[in-house]
Design a protein around this motif. Sequence first.
Motif, mmCIF file in Angstrom:
data_model
loop_
_atom_site.group_PDB
_atom_site.id
_atom_site.type_symbol
_atom_site.label_atom_id
_atom_site.label_comp_id
_atom_site.label_asym_id
_atom_site.label_seq_id
_atom_site.Cartn_x
_atom_site.Cartn_y
_atom_site.Cartn_z
ATOM 1 N N GLU A 48 0.841 -1.210 0.000
ATOM 2 C CA GLU A 48 0.000 0.000 0.000
ATOM 3 C C GLU A 48 0.871 1.253 0.000
ATOM 4 O O GLU A 48 0.591 2.232 -0.681
ATOM 5 C CB GLU A 48 -0.912 -0.004 1.233
ATOM 6 N N GLN A 49 1.971 1.210 0.757
ATOM 7 C CA GLN A 49 2.863 2.373 0.821
ATOM 8 C C GLN A 49 3.576 2.592 -0.515
ATOM 9 O O GLN A 49 3.813 3.728 -0.916
ATOM 10 C CB GLN A 49 3.886 2.170 1.933
ATOM 11 N N SER A 50 3.906 1.504 -1.199
ATOM 12 C CA SER A 50 4.578 1.639 -2.491
ATOM 13 C C SER A 50 3.649 2.207 -3.552
ATOM 14 O O SER A 50 4.084 2.852 -4.505
ATOM 15 C CB SER A 50 5.135 0.299 -2.953
#
Length: 277
Positions: free
Chosen positions: A273-275
């Motif tokens: 999700e962060q990527s």
Amino acid sequence: MTQKKRDLGELIAEFIAVLIIITVGNSAAAMYVLYDPSPYATSYFGVCIVWGLAVTLAICVTGAVSGTHANPAVTLALALFRGFPARKIVPYWVAQVLGGIAGAALVLQMFGPVIDTYTLAEGVSRADGGAAGVFFTHPGEHMTPLRAFVNEIILTAILLLGIFAITEKYNTMAPQANSGALMIGLLVAMIGGAAGHLEAWPLNPARDLGPRIFAYFAGWGEAAFPAPMNYWWVPIAGPLCGGVVGAALYQYLIYPFLPERERAMYEQELAEEQSRA
């Protein structure tokens, strides 16, 4: 290292692993069967420990190369549940059985005169099954082939359940570092100590089939194949079925609920999700 060389190394390792197990384990069986009084007469668990330590040694010698399946039931279970390549199943099986044949040949080389003396004293020839228990398994007292088949499903399921637990990276209760080899050896010894007299706890088609093939050509003939009560198939089919059962029990009833696995999955999802953000 090329893939071809790596594949060859794995097959050699599997051959050597089973050769070690059979040479040591069948030698213990020879000590148990051939001598009177038997050195294991009041210490049967000693036989179990020898078999278990043979497995431990085989893992220490070959584990870094092939993973030391040393058992067609293990190879099949790993292919079904842990991503072992299907193309390698049959070659691994062949190498394992050949290792069993070679190990049995070494045992006959060492104990041949003792076997001949034993069969002469007992008045039974090799063809009559004299000293057959040195090389291959047979049902114990009160055991029919069908019951032995079911027994081997149960016992090999316990073996694979234990192996999958011991080698699972997300299992925080698994032994650390290289102690897994010793734990698997003790697992084999435990099963032998608990139920070895039922049918000599083959647990491993190569452990029985390899020596049985050798013994057939070394004078045991029909005592090896098809064996009394047409028993030859039981130590092959029972462990193969049991290995699948035990591995499935772990993968479906234990593996999905391992907290460390759930944590790793959550961290992976968070990282993804962060990527994307």
